[in-house]
Motif scaffolding. Structure first.
Motif, PDB file in Angstrom:
ATOM      1  N   ALA A 101       0.866  -1.280   0.041  1.00  0.00           N
ATOM      2  CA  ALA A 101       0.119   0.113  -0.115  1.00  0.00           C
ATOM      3  C   ALA A 101       0.963   1.223  -0.016  1.00  0.00           C
ATOM      4  CB  ALA A 101      -1.001  -0.129   1.229  1.00  0.00           C
ATOM      5  N   ASP A 102       0.385   2.274  -0.733  1.00  0.00           N
ATOM      6  CA  ASP A 102       1.058   3.463  -0.928  1.00  0.00           C
ATOM      7  C   ASP A 102       0.488   4.673   0.640  1.00  0.00           C
ATOM      8  OD1 ASP A 102       1.992   6.216  -1.174  1.00  0.00           O
ATOM      9  OD2 ASP A 102       1.268   6.301  -3.356  1.00  0.00           O
ATOM     10  N   PRO A 103       1.566   4.737   1.560  1.00  0.00           N
ATOM     11  CA  PRO A 103       1.215   5.484   2.569  1.00  0.00           C
ATOM     12  C   PRO A 103       0.509   6.892   2.301  1.00  0.00           C
ATOM     13  CG  PRO A 103       3.462   5.320   2.217  1.00  0.00           C
ATOM     14  CD  PRO A 103       2.932   4.263   1.422  1.00  0.00           C
ATOM     15  N   LEU A 104       0.839   7.619   1.133  1.00  0.00           N
ATOM     16  CA  LEU A 104       0.512   8.805   0.963  1.00  0.00           C
ATOM     17  C   LEU A 104      -0.917   8.807   0.316  1.00  0.00           C
ATOM     18  CD1 LEU A 104       0.660  12.046   0.496  1.00  0.00           C
ATOM     19  CD2 LEU A 104       1.717  11.484  -1.696  1.00  0.00           C
ATOM     20  N   GLU A 105      -1.056   7.672  -0.416  1.00  0.00           N
ATOM     21  CA  GLU A 105      -2.739   7.514  -0.821  1.00  0.00           C
ATOM     22  C   GLU A 105      -3.444   7.129   0.345  1.00  0.00           C
ATOM     23  OE1 GLU A 105      -4.089   8.379  -3.650  1.00  0.00           O
ATOM     24  OE2 GLU A 105      -1.871   9.154  -4.167  1.00  0.00           O
ATOM     25  N   VAL A 106      -2.983   6.110   1.323  1.00  0.00           N
ATOM     26  CA  VAL A 106      -3.747   5.970   2.380  1.00  0.00           C
ATOM     27  C   VAL A 106      -4.249   6.948   3.068  1.00  0.00           C
ATOM     28  CG1 VAL A 106      -3.878   4.523   4.699  1.00  0.00           C
ATOM     29  CG2 VAL A 106      -2.752   3.443   2.671  1.00  0.00           C
ATOM     30  N   LEU A 107      -3.310   7.931   3.566  1.00  0.00           N
ATOM     31  CA  LEU A 107      -3.615   9.174   4.210  1.00  0.00           C
ATOM     32  C   LEU A 107      -4.403  10.283   3.590  1.00  0.00           C
ATOM     33  CD1 LEU A 107      -2.972  10.708   7.159  1.00  0.00           C
ATOM     34  CD2 LEU A 107      -0.936  11.593   5.810  1.00  0.00           C
ATOM     35  N   ARG A 108      -4.339  10.191   2.361  1.00  0.00           N
ATOM     36  CA  ARG A 108      -5.093  10.916   1.440  1.00  0.00           C
ATOM     37  C   ARG A 108      -6.534  10.956   1.721  1.00  0.00           C
ATOM     38  NH1 ARG A 108      -2.661  13.680  -2.802  1.00  0.00           N
ATOM     39  NH2 ARG A 108      -1.151  11.825  -3.408  1.00  0.00           N
ATOM     40  N   ARG A 109      -6.933   9.613   1.907  1.00  0.00           N
ATOM     41  CA  ARG A 109      -8.399   9.326   2.050  1.00  0.00           C
ATOM     42  C   ARG A 109      -9.062  10.107   2.871  1.00  0.00           C
ATOM     43  NH1 ARG A 109      -7.704   2.734   2.330  1.00  0.00           N
ATOM     44  NH2 ARG A 109      -6.398   2.277   0.697  1.00  0.00           N
ATOM     45  N   ALA A 110      -8.425  10.468   3.818  1.00  0.00           N
ATOM     46  CA  ALA A 110      -9.172  11.455   5.007  1.00  0.00           C
ATOM     47  C   ALA A 110      -8.727  12.669   4.879  1.00  0.00           C
ATOM     48  CB  ALA A 110      -8.871  10.778   6.269  1.00  0.00           C
ATOM     49  N   MET A 111      -7.647  13.145   4.084  1.00  0.00           N
ATOM     50  CA  MET A 111      -7.124  14.406   4.071  1.00  0.00           C
ATOM     51  C   MET A 111      -6.688  14.907   2.653  1.00  0.00           C
ATOM     52  SD  MET A 111      -3.728  15.937   6.056  1.00  0.00           S
ATOM     53  CE  MET A 111      -3.166  17.579   5.455  1.00  0.00           C
ATOM     54  N   SER A 112      -8.042  15.235   1.933  1.00  0.00           N
ATOM     55  CA  SER A 112      -7.848  15.850   0.698  1.00  0.00           C
ATOM     56  C   SER A 112      -9.423  16.294   0.468  1.00  0.00           C
ATOM     57  CB  SER A 112      -7.780  14.721  -0.395  1.00  0.00           C
ATOM     58  OG  SER A 112      -8.513  13.672  -0.447  1.00  0.00           O
ATOM     59  N   PRO A 113      -9.710  17.253  -0.711  1.00  0.00           N
ATOM     60  CA  PRO A 113     -11.043  17.679  -0.949  1.00  0.00           C
ATOM     61  C   PRO A 113     -11.816  16.308  -1.470  1.00  0.00           C
ATOM     62  CG  PRO A 113      -9.509  19.136  -2.015  1.00  0.00           C
ATOM     63  CD  PRO A 113      -8.415  17.909  -1.241  1.00  0.00           C
ATOM     64  N   PRO A 114     -13.146  16.132  -1.018  1.00  0.00           N
ATOM     65  CA  PRO A 114     -13.866  17.421  -0.395  1.00  0.00           C
ATOM     66  C   PRO A 114     -13.934  17.412   1.172  1.00  0.00           C
ATOM     67  CG  PRO A 114     -15.574  15.828  -0.985  1.00  0.00           C
ATOM     68  CD  PRO A 114     -13.794  15.371  -1.544  1.00  0.00           C
ATOM     69  N   HIS A 115     -13.223  16.459   1.716  1.00  0.00           N
ATOM     70  CA  HIS A 115     -12.980  16.314   3.182  1.00  0.00           C
ATOM     71  C   HIS A 115     -12.159  17.535   3.994  1.00  0.00           C
ATOM     72  CE1 HIS A 115     -14.950  12.413   2.220  1.00  0.00           C
ATOM     73  NE2 HIS A 115     -13.798  12.089   1.542  1.00  0.00           N
ATOM     74  N   PHE A 116     -11.120  17.825   3.136  1.00  0.00           N
ATOM     75  CA  PHE A 116     -10.173  18.743   3.706  1.00  0.00           C
ATOM     76  C   PHE A 116      -9.900  19.612   2.371  1.00  0.00           C
ATOM     77  CE2 PHE A 116      -6.434  20.492   6.054  1.00  0.00           C
ATOM     78  CZ  PHE A 116      -7.058  21.088   6.863  1.00  0.00           C
ATOM     79  N   PRO A 117      -9.330  20.895   2.531  1.00  0.00           N
ATOM     80  CA  PRO A 117      -9.082  21.652   1.681  1.00  0.00           C
ATOM     81  C   PRO A 117      -7.696  21.430   0.821  1.00  0.00           C
ATOM     82  CG  PRO A 117      -9.318  22.974   3.438  1.00  0.00           C
ATOM     83  CD  PRO A 117      -9.439  21.759   4.012  1.00  0.00           C
ATOM     84  N   ILE A 118      -6.658  20.713   1.557  1.00  0.00           N
ATOM     85  CA  ILE A 118      -5.521  20.104   0.895  1.00  0.00           C
ATOM     86  C   ILE A 118      -5.234  18.722   1.470  1.00  0.00           C
ATOM     87  CG2 ILE A 118      -4.382  22.655   1.230  1.00  0.00           C
ATOM     88  CD1 ILE A 118      -2.858  21.374   3.461  1.00  0.00           C
ATOM     89  N   GLY A 119      -4.203  18.200   0.503  1.00  0.00           N
ATOM     90  CA  GLY A 119      -3.897  16.887   0.552  1.00  0.00           C
ATOM     91  C   GLY A 119      -2.506  16.790   1.552  1.00  0.00           C
ATOM     92  N   PRO A 120      -2.063  15.720   1.954  1.00  0.00           N
ATOM     93  CA  PRO A 120      -1.034  15.699   2.890  1.00  0.00           C
ATOM     94  C   PRO A 120       0.299  15.964   2.102  1.00  0.00           C
ATOM     95  CG  PRO A 120      -1.739  13.281   2.437  1.00  0.00           C
ATOM     96  CD  PRO A 120      -2.944  14.315   2.100  1.00  0.00           C
ATOM     97  N   ASP A 121       0.408  15.973   0.726  1.00  0.00           N
ATOM     98  CA  ASP A 121       1.552  16.208   0.105  1.00  0.00           C
ATOM     99  C   ASP A 121       1.773  17.609  -0.039  1.00  0.00           C
ATOM    100  OD1 ASP A 121      -0.950  15.981  -1.490  1.00  0.00           O
ATOM    101  OD2 ASP A 121       0.244  15.274  -3.442  1.00  0.00           O
ATOM    102  N   GLU A 122       0.699  18.402   0.151  1.00  0.00           N
ATOM    103  CA  GLU A 122       0.680  20.004   0.081  1.00  0.00           C
ATOM    104  C   GLU A 122       1.082  20.566   1.502  1.00  0.00           C
ATOM    105  OE1 GLU A 122      -2.716  21.754  -2.336  1.00  0.00           O
ATOM    106  OE2 GLU A 122      -3.482  19.669  -1.789  1.00  0.00           O
ATOM    107  N   LEU A 123       1.462  19.979   2.628  1.00  0.00           N
ATOM    108  CA  LEU A 123       1.830  20.423   3.584  1.00  0.00           C
ATOM    109  C   LEU A 123       3.256  20.950   3.406  1.00  0.00           C
ATOM    110  CD1 LEU A 123       0.936  17.453   5.801  1.00  0.00           C
ATOM    111  CD2 LEU A 123      -0.034  19.764   6.315  1.00  0.00           C
ATOM    112  N   LEU A 124       3.443  22.319   3.970  1.00  0.00           N
ATOM    113  CA  LEU A 124       4.760  22.744   3.765  1.00  0.00           C
ATOM    114  C   LEU A 124       6.102  22.072   4.429  1.00  0.00           C
ATOM    115  CD1 LEU A 124       3.925  26.432   4.817  1.00  0.00           C
ATOM    116  CD2 LEU A 124       3.741  25.588   2.462  1.00  0.00           C
ATOM    117  N   GLY A 125       7.268  22.333   3.877  1.00  0.00           N
ATOM    118  CA  GLY A 125       8.337  21.743   4.326  1.00  0.00           C
ATOM    119  C   GLY A 125       8.624  20.709   3.719  1.00  0.00           C
ATOM    120  N   GLU A 126       9.861  19.704   3.799  1.00  0.00           N
ATOM    121  CA  GLU A 126      10.074  18.336   3.186  1.00  0.00           C
ATOM    122  C   GLU A 126       9.399  17.366   3.814  1.00  0.00           C
ATOM    123  OE1 GLU A 126      14.366  15.856   2.615  1.00  0.00           O
ATOM    124  OE2 GLU A 126      14.229  18.345   2.928  1.00  0.00           O
TER     125      GLU A 126
END
Length: 282
Positions: A101-126
């Motif tokens: 499983a892709d950890p980014l895609e798993v996390l994105r299920r709850a943190m991305s539009p329309p549930h949240f304005p941004i996805g985890p890969d849009e967090l600032l920093g590295e």
């Protein structure tokens, strides 16, 4: 090793005058060496917002290890200026259902539009998103060693975590844990640790609710601590309706385990210094 309790509630944050002394933020623990800023964080509930107070305004650089992906353990990620910062460097360990499983895609299920304005890969920093699987956890900081073990909790993959100083003290963190079969599930992750930080969301009269939602009652957690031969116990993940007064009553009723191990109820903002356990007869 120091554990700073940044959030001690479960399910949802608990604001208001009745929750001031024990605290209302959800699960988050910062791990540090004495005199050093934290480079390891366990869970990212709303308590993650307080991480900056330990860093004197500097961005966080290190590992965040999630026990599971329920909202009360991840909701702080986009609201903490210490991690959502142009100069942060975060390695986020994400529980996944299997090795493919892709950890980014798993996390994105709850943190991305329309549930949240941004996805985890849009967090600032590295950011680096890595899968959390059973066994040793690869950290950037070699001052601590972390291992993960699957434990029972309703609604997806959940882990208990063991944190150790190489050759030194050890702590176990199991904030959401359903104890069945005599209360020994997951014992390997906590066996013999100096400090056990454990789920104490429900009381004995709420056993049916505890089982239905995948949690532990206070008496069961204390029996588990004796079974694991830990040094001391701190109960966390307090029910969001459990007021300061109610937690005071529990603390007075349960000062130690049946086997004589010291018991405390987690207070947000406190730092637990993990020291070698004393000998306990049972």
């Amino acid at each position: 090793m120091n554990l700073t309790l940044l959030g001690v509630r479960g399910s949802t944050a608990a604001p208001g005058a009745d929750f001031v002394r024990y605290g209302g933020h959800t699960s988050c623990v910062a791990v540090s060496a004495p005199g050093e800023p934290p480079a390891l964080v366990l869970d990212a509930g709303t308590g993650l917002r307080r991480l900056g107070t330990l860093l004197d305004g500097r961005p966080f650089r290190g590992d965040v290890v999630l026990t599971h992906l329920h909202w009360d353990h991840v909701q702080g990620l986009p609201f903490s200026g210490a991690v959502d910062h142009p100069e942060s460097r975060v390695r986020l360990h994400v529980p996944v259902p299997d090795a493919g499983a892709d950890p980014l895609e798993v996390l994105r299920r709850a943190m991305s539009p329309p549930h949240f304005p941004i996805g985890p890969d849009e967090l600032l920093g590295e950011w680096e998103f890595v899968p959390l699987l059973p066994g040793p956890v690869a950290l950037d900081d070699d001052r601590f060693a972390v291992s993960a073990r699957r434990i029972r909790h309703k609604g997806g993959v959940a882990y208990g975590l063991r944190v150790a100083e190489p050759g030194g003290v050890q702590a176990a963190y199991l904030p959401d844990h359903l104890l069945l079969d005599g209360g020994t599930d997951g014992a390997a992750i906590a066996d013999g640790v100096d400090l056990l930080l454990h789920d104490g969301q429900f009381v004995a009269s709420e056993q049916l609710l505890a089982t239905a939602y995948g949690h532990t009652t206070v008496p069961a957690a204390l029996g588990y601590a004796d079974h694991c031969r830990v040094g001391r116990v701190v109960l966390t993940h307090h029910h969001p309706d459990r007021t300061d007064a109610a937690l005071d009553e529990l603390a007075a009723a349960f000062p130690e385990t049946p086997g004589g191990r010291p018991v405390a109820f987690a207070v947000q903002g406190t730092t637990l210094a993990v020291s070698p356990k004393r000998n306990v007869s049972q």
